[in-house]
Design an enzyme around this catalytic site. Structure first.
Site, PDB file in Angstrom:
ATOM      1  CD  GLU A 181      -2.448  -1.949   1.203  1.00 23.87           C
ATOM      2  OE1 GLU A 181      -3.463  -2.535   0.804  1.00 23.87           O
ATOM      3  OE2 GLU A 181      -1.507  -2.517   1.784  1.00 23.87           O
ATOM      4  CB  THR A 182       1.287   4.176  -1.916  1.00 25.29           C
ATOM      5  OG1 THR A 182       2.395   3.403  -2.395  1.00 25.29           O
ATOM      6  CG2 THR A 182       1.714   5.634  -1.806  1.00 25.29           C
TER       7      THR A 182
END
Length: 261
Positions: free
Chosen positions: A46-47
């Site tokens: 995830e970002t």
């Protein structure tokens, strides 16, 4: 355009443990296509992107392929960035997710505590399509808002689980949680999400919004200890507080850099 980027190992007390997440502070929102391209380029599970809006921070999460409704470790990472690097004053951050509503993170010494909504789940029939990707076979299946939860007999089965990613990817869900009673903690788990571009997630905070009420009901207590048994391993403490789940862990900065677009 230049953007600051941080990479943080969440649910870890030292680098190379827990779950790495990228965090990109923004002054205003970029186009969704650009956000997705940044997440794809980062190639982490995830970002997180956030924008300050008044007293709260609007927060969104992207895997390399899609935007997701909720992400625990990247929220922990975003809070760590704000507390440690971006000058946030105070002991509690209010995030607002367009998909999951208000999310709070409290700082208690070097521990961060996520305050997330508890998941609703129910038992479902253990059909072949749910268990065909795993060996040995689980003993029961449950369905939450976005994930399936498969119950196994013991920690050894989770640790030594054999799995087939193409078969798991056929299940229509964000992902599949596998779990069992722990030997030294209350429960252990792993999380597989090839449907959203993450074959196995190292530590999944959002999965514990399902795991915590599940094991709280099963064990008859609200405060729980947990380990996610991925190769990187993550340690969490969880508490069921009514319709909320409190998920606590540490975080450490691995990288500070700059994106050039």
């Amino acid at each position: 355009m230049n953007l600051k980027i941080y990479q943080v190992d969440a649910f870890a007390s030292k680098v190379f443990g827990g779950n790495p997440a990228a965090v990109v502070p923004l002054s205003s929102w970029l186009e969704d296509k650009c956000l997705q391209q940044i997440a794809m380029e980062n190639n982490l599970s995830e970002t997180a992107f956030y924008v300050r809006e008044g007293k709260h921070f609007t927060l969104r999460w992207f895997t390399p392929t899609v935007e997701v409704d909720l992400c625990g470790h990247a929220t922990l990472a975003a809070a760590h960035v704000l507390f440690q690097h971006e000058g946030f004053q105070g002991d509690e951050i209010e995030f607002m997710s367009p998909r999951s509503g208000p999310l709070h993170v409290r700082k208690k010494n070097d521990v961060l505590q996520l305050d997330f909504p508890a998941d609703d789940f129910s038992e479902v029939v253990l059909v072949e399509s749910l268990h065909m990707g795993f060996q040995p076979k689980p003993i029961a299946a449950f369905k939450g808002k976005t994930d399936y939860l498969l119950l196994f007999e013991n920690e050894s089965q989770i640790q030594n689980l054999k799995f087939d990613i193409p078969s798991i990817a056929k299940v229509k869900a964000r992902g599949i949680i596998v779990t069992a009673p722990g030997n030294e903690v209350d429960f252990v788990s792993r999380f597989f999400g090839p449907q959203v571009g993450v074959d196995e997630d190292p530590v999944t905070g959002s999965a514990h919004t399902t795991l915590t009420p599940f094991w709280s009901e099963k064990l008859g207590k609200n405060a729980l200890t947990a380990i996610q048994m991925s190769p990187r391993k993550g340690e969490l403490t969880c508490e069921l507080a009514g319709k909320r789940v409190l998920i606590s862990g540490k975080a450490v900065t691995y990288l500070i850099g700059e994106i050039f677009i």
